[in-house]
Design a protein around this motif. Structure first.
Motif, PDB file in Angstrom:
ATOM      1  N   SER A  62       0.824  -1.202   0.000  1.00  0.00           N
ATOM      2  CA  SER A  62       0.000   0.000   0.000  1.00  0.00           C
ATOM      3  C   SER A  62       0.867   1.264   0.000  1.00  0.00           C
ATOM      4  N   GLY A  63       0.573   2.138  -0.955  1.00  0.00           N
ATOM      5  CA  GLY A  63       1.282   3.407  -1.025  1.00  0.00           C
ATOM      6  C   GLY A  63       2.581   3.374  -1.802  1.00  0.00           C
ATOM      7  N   GLN A  64       2.994   2.203  -2.237  1.00  0.00           N
ATOM      8  CA  GLN A  64       4.239   2.112  -2.995  1.00  0.00           C
ATOM      9  C   GLN A  64       3.918   1.968  -4.473  1.00  0.00           C
ATOM     10  N   ARG A  65       4.868   2.307  -5.303  1.00  0.00           N
ATOM     11  CA  ARG A  65       4.622   2.245  -6.740  1.00  0.00           C
ATOM     12  C   ARG A  65       5.134   0.926  -7.311  1.00  0.00           C
ATOM     13  N   ASP A  66       4.647   0.611  -8.471  1.00  0.00           N
ATOM     14  CA  ASP A  66       5.066  -0.581  -9.196  1.00  0.00           C
ATOM     15  C   ASP A  66       6.242  -0.226 -10.106  1.00  0.00           C
ATOM     16  N   PHE A  67       6.734  -1.173 -10.836  1.00  0.00           N
ATOM     17  CA  PHE A  67       7.834  -0.965 -11.762  1.00  0.00           C
ATOM     18  C   PHE A  67       7.414  -0.066 -12.907  1.00  0.00           C
ATOM     19  N   PRO A  68       8.366   0.618 -13.525  1.00  0.00           N
ATOM     20  CA  PRO A  68       9.819   0.456 -13.513  1.00  0.00           C
ATOM     21  C   PRO A  68      10.511   1.248 -12.392  1.00  0.00           C
ATOM     22  N   TYR A  69      11.760   0.820 -12.102  1.00  0.00           N
ATOM     23  CA  TYR A  69      12.667   1.508 -11.203  1.00  0.00           C
ATOM     24  C   TYR A  69      13.976   1.703 -11.952  1.00  0.00           C
ATOM     25  N   LYS A  70      14.869   2.528 -11.408  1.00  0.00           N
ATOM     26  CA  LYS A  70      16.182   2.675 -12.023  1.00  0.00           C
ATOM     27  C   LYS A  70      17.243   2.569 -10.942  1.00  0.00           C
ATOM     28  N   VAL A  71      18.399   2.032 -11.330  1.00  0.00           N
ATOM     29  CA  VAL A  71      19.535   1.894 -10.425  1.00  0.00           C
ATOM     30  C   VAL A  71      20.806   2.274 -11.169  1.00  0.00           C
ATOM     31  N   SER A  72      21.840   2.579 -10.409  1.00  0.00           N
ATOM     32  CA  SER A  72      23.175   2.807 -10.955  1.00  0.00           C
ATOM     33  C   SER A  72      24.165   2.425  -9.864  1.00  0.00           C
ATOM     34  N   ALA A  73      25.440   2.590 -10.149  1.00  0.00           N
ATOM     35  CA  ALA A  73      26.456   2.239  -9.152  1.00  0.00           C
ATOM     36  C   ALA A  73      26.320   3.095  -7.904  1.00  0.00           C
TER      37      ALA A  73
END
Length: 142
Positions: A62-73
């Motif tokens: 609840s209250g969180q979003r679904d994908f997409p996400y992004k990452v880096s080093a």
């Protein structure tokens, strides 16, 4: 789990899904509760899945979003996945579709090469090892 890029380029995590590898009748064994105690104060994205469903899907808490996400080093992402079952012994893993520039792929998430295994604890002797204890003991409810 923590996901992090290995270089300067951003990696887009396009989707994460549950892959059921085996599902059978519940085990007739004792149950052991893992992760008893408190965790660190690390911001995380939480997902849950019902392994009893014909096609288990991840749902954001609840209250969180679904994908997409992004990452880096320099910008990792932490995910908590809670898998539940009340009727089956399920062997499973996670698959994450990713892309970065013209590269793309699917990352299979396991426990150091071993698939996850989740089974119901209902009507089973249940044990836990709380922080500071020196042995497994009966589950403390409450």
């Amino acid at each position: 789990m923590t996901l992090q890029g290995t270089g300067d380029e951003t990696v887009v995590l396009n989707a994460m899904r549950v892959r059921t590898l085996r599902s059978g009748p519940p085990l007739a064994w004792d149950a052991y509760i893992m992760g008893v105690g408190c965790g660190g104060n690390v911001p995380a994205e939480g997902f849950t899945t019902d392994l009893d469903a014909p096609r288990p899907a991840l749902k954001p808490l609840s209250g969180q979003r679904d994908f997409p996400y992004k990452v880096s080093a320099s910008d990792p992402e932490v995910f908590y996945v809670t898998a539940n079952t009340t009727a089956h012994d399920v062997t499973w893993c996670l698959e994450i579709d990713w892309s970065s520039g013209d590269r793309h792929g699917t990352l299979r998430v396991t426990d150091a090469g071993t698939s996850f295994r989740t089974a119901p604890a209902k009507n089973r002797p249940t044990w836990q090892w709380p922080p500071g204890d020196t042995a497994w003991g009966p589950e403390v409810k409450g």
